[in-house]
Design an enzyme around this catalytic site. Structure first.
Site, short mmCIF file in Angstrom:
data_model
loop_
_atom_site.label_atom_id
_atom_site.label_comp_id
_atom_site.label_asym_id
_atom_site.label_seq_id
_atom_site.Cartn_x
_atom_site.Cartn_y
_atom_site.Cartn_z
N SER A 157 0.83 -1.19 0.00
CA SER A 157 0.00 0.00 0.00
C SER A 157 0.87 1.26 0.00
CB SER A 157 -0.97 -0.04 1.19
OG SER A 157 -1.99 0.91 1.06
N ASP A 252 -10.13 -3.38 -5.47
CA ASP A 252 -9.33 -2.39 -4.74
C ASP A 252 -9.26 -1.11 -5.55
OD1 ASP A 252 -7.43 -0.97 -3.27
OD2 ASP A 252 -5.79 -2.37 -3.67
N HIS A 282 -8.15 -4.87 -0.95
CA HIS A 282 -6.97 -4.23 -0.38
C HIS A 282 -6.76 -4.74 1.06
CE1 HIS A 282 -4.05 -0.92 -0.42
NE2 HIS A 282 -4.28 -0.85 0.88
#
Length: 311
Positions: A157, A252, A282
């Site tokens: 991320s 996501d 995610h």
């Protein structure tokens, strides 16, 4: 798009539990919530041969860094892992299970720097801390019992964003030489206009409004989001970067920008493997590794990729 039943069950449970979205929290509340989520959902920590906490010099003060040594005899390959959490949340403790699992799966000594967090420290503080940590690891290879020719950097991320930034910095600043990079559902661009941003704007754990909230805390101003160390997808070119593994989740908001970055790497001659994990969301690697079975597949893929790249 067909969401996996396991993922849907998790999302249904989260929706039933209620609670605030990230974008409705203060940074302090977000950090407390992140700790709770990691405590509830992270897998049980695996055993490693050794862990060590140290403090290393940073560009604007000391950086805490924890290392995890797997079984075997050094010099080990090294993986500097940069954590996610929107540049706002995340600690060595909340990533302990993930870091241990990575050390065992890859056979690499894993280094986890605790970079400065936003909003107290704005871009480029986190990126500069991470670059300093990678450089320090390379410069102290003999003391750390690692091979300076076998250093990888990776992250999830926001940590994937920082991974890409560090790889660019190392190229632009003359080192250290990196052998591999791992970008797990990375943030690569300060834009919110991709197809995945539209399709998965809400209801899939990480929402479009959450990403705006994280970016607003991270950047000193909107113009900074145009810089390549903030938005690696906007770099003039990606030539000369280390080979990469890019992992995305189908459901996501960040999927398309991660896959666009993989395409840019390939276009510029960088060897890249792109893996889209279908039907999941995610965070499936962390902090949900103890809840979603996709995490084990992802860990196995990372382990095999790192062993091949750093053999």
């Amino acid at each position: 798009m067909t969401i996996h039943p396991e993922t849907q069950t998790f999302l249904d449970e989260m929706a039933a539990a209620g609670g605030k979205s990230w974008n409705q929290m203060t940074p302090a509340e977000a950090r407390e919530t992140w700790y709770t989520i990691c405590t509830l959902f992270s897998g049980g920590p695996e055993s490693v041969v050794a862990t060590e906490d140290r403090v290393i010099p940073g560009p604007h003060g000391p950086i805490e860094m924890r290392s995890y040594t797997p079984a075997g005899t050094g010099p080990f390959p090294a993986l500097v892992y940069l954590h996610g959490g929107g540049w706002v949340v995340g600690t060595a403790d909340t990533y302990q299970a993930a870091s241990r699992a990575l050390a065992n799966a890859t056979g690499a000594k894993v280094f986890f720097p605790s970079y400065r967090l936003a909003p107290e420290y704005k871009y480029p503080a986190a990126a500069e801390d991470c670059y300093a940590a990678v450089r320090w690891v390379a410069e102290n290879a003999a003391m750390l019992a690692i091979d300076p020719a076998r250093i990888a950097v990776g992250g999830d991320s926001a940590g994937g964003n920082l991974t890409a930034a560090v790889a660019l910095m190392a190229r632009d600043r003359g080192g250290p030489a990196l052998a591999f990079q791992i970008l797990i559902y990375p943030v690569t661009d300060h834009r919110f206009d991709t197809g995945s941003y539209q399709e998965f704007a809400s209801g899939y754990l990480l929402e479009a409004a959450d990403m705006r909230w994280f970016w607003d805390h991270y950047l000193p101003n909107a113009q900074a989001g145009e810089e390549p160390y903030a938005s690696p997808l906007r770099a003039e070119h990606l030539r000369g970067l280390p080979p990469a593994l890019v992992m995305t989740a189908e459901c996501d908001v960040l999927r398309d920008e991660g896959e666009a970055y993989a395409a840019r790497l390939r276009e510029d001659g960088v060897p890249v493997t792109l893996s889209r994990y279908a039907g999941t969301i995610h965070g499936f690697m962390h902090p949900l590794e103890g809840r979603l079975s996709f995490a084990q597949d992802g860990l196995a893929e990372i382990g095999a990729a790192v062993k091949t790249a750093l053999s």
